[in-house]
Design a protein around this motif. Structure first.
Motif, short mmCIF file in Angstrom:
data_model
loop_
_atom_site.label_atom_id
_atom_site.label_comp_id
_atom_site.label_asym_id
_atom_site.label_seq_id
_atom_site.Cartn_x
_atom_site.Cartn_y
_atom_site.Cartn_z
N UNK A 2 0.84 -1.21 0.00
CA UNK A 2 0.00 0.00 0.00
C UNK A 2 0.87 1.25 0.00
N UNK A 3 1.88 1.30 0.85
CA UNK A 3 2.73 2.50 0.95
C UNK A 3 3.48 2.78 -0.34
N UNK A 4 3.97 1.74 -1.00
CA UNK A 4 4.67 1.93 -2.28
C UNK A 4 3.71 2.45 -3.35
N UNK A 5 2.54 1.84 -3.42
CA UNK A 5 1.55 2.27 -4.41
C UNK A 5 1.08 3.69 -4.12
N UNK A 106 8.14 14.24 -1.66
CA UNK A 106 8.01 13.16 -0.69
C UNK A 106 7.83 13.63 0.73
N UNK A 107 7.64 14.93 0.93
CA UNK A 107 7.43 15.46 2.29
C UNK A 107 5.98 15.31 2.74
N UNK A 108 5.09 15.22 1.75
CA UNK A 108 3.67 15.10 2.04
C UNK A 108 3.06 14.05 1.12
N UNK A 166 -7.52 3.09 9.52
CA UNK A 166 -8.28 2.69 8.32
C UNK A 166 -7.50 2.87 7.02
N UNK A 167 -6.23 3.25 7.09
CA UNK A 167 -5.46 3.56 5.88
C UNK A 167 -5.57 2.47 4.83
N UNK A 168 -6.01 2.88 3.63
CA UNK A 168 -6.10 1.99 2.47
C UNK A 168 -6.35 2.87 1.26
#
Length: 191
Positions: A2-5, A106-108, A166-168
């Protein structure tokens, strides 16, 4: 995964936004400079992922003699500092557009808790309990679409924690769609 995408989508969205909106940036830049002296872009120290400080970019909405690092609502008479163009930019949230550069760097992220001011110790302390200081701050977020400036700090921090839980990608899209719906009404925006 998820984080990479999410980072890939953030990078793609911000790069496309910067290119597509460049004529609007130029128009806003000129309008700000015509109304008041000083730079059109305003920078302010904020707290990012894992407590790292960074400088957020915004279109300047206030006169250059405004006290720095003080939230607008804490000024004794904020109306005396906000420019006419600044009122328009805040009402339409166009003042936030330069943060696409923060996202590109990449700061936000597009979606995440709004970055706290470097001296908003109360909000940072409350976020320590829910892990929201450990993710990239966002251009929009769960607290933003559920009250924005109308929310007291403890509720804002609680909603930031709900976002972490709920991060997705589906939840991010829900927040983006809610943002698109709410921005034209200026709901929750304090001048």
């Amino acid at each position: 995964m998820y984080r990479l995408l999410k980072r890939f989508l953030d990078f793609t969205f911000s790069l496309a936004g910067l290119i597509i909106l460049s004529p609007l940036y130029l128009i806003l830049f000129i309008c700000i400079r015509l109304e008041s002296k000083g730079p059109a872009i305003f920078t302010q120290k904020r707290i990012g992922c894992n407590y790292r400080h960074f400088y957020i970019y915004k279109f300047r909405t206030m006169r250059i003699d405004t006290p720095r690092d003080v939230p607008t609502h804490l000024l004794s008479n904020p109306d005396q500092y906000v420019t006419k163009m600044g009122r328009f930019l805040r009402r339409t949230s166009l003042d936030e557009l330069p943060q696409l550069l923060n996202i590109l760097r990449g700061e936000m992220s597009v979606v995440g808790p709004r970055p706290a001011l470097w001296n908003q110790y109360d909000l940072v302390r409350l976020r320590e309990n829910n892990g929201s200081n450990k993710i990239r701050p966002g251009l929009t977020g769960w607290a933003q679409v559920n009250g924005r400036d109308d929310l007291p700090i403890p509720i804002k921090a609680r909603m930031d924690g709900e976002y972490v839980e709920k991060m997705s990608l589906a939840f991010d899209w829900k927040i983006i769609l809610m943002t698109i719906k709410k921005v034209p009404s200026a709901e929750g925006v304090k001048q």
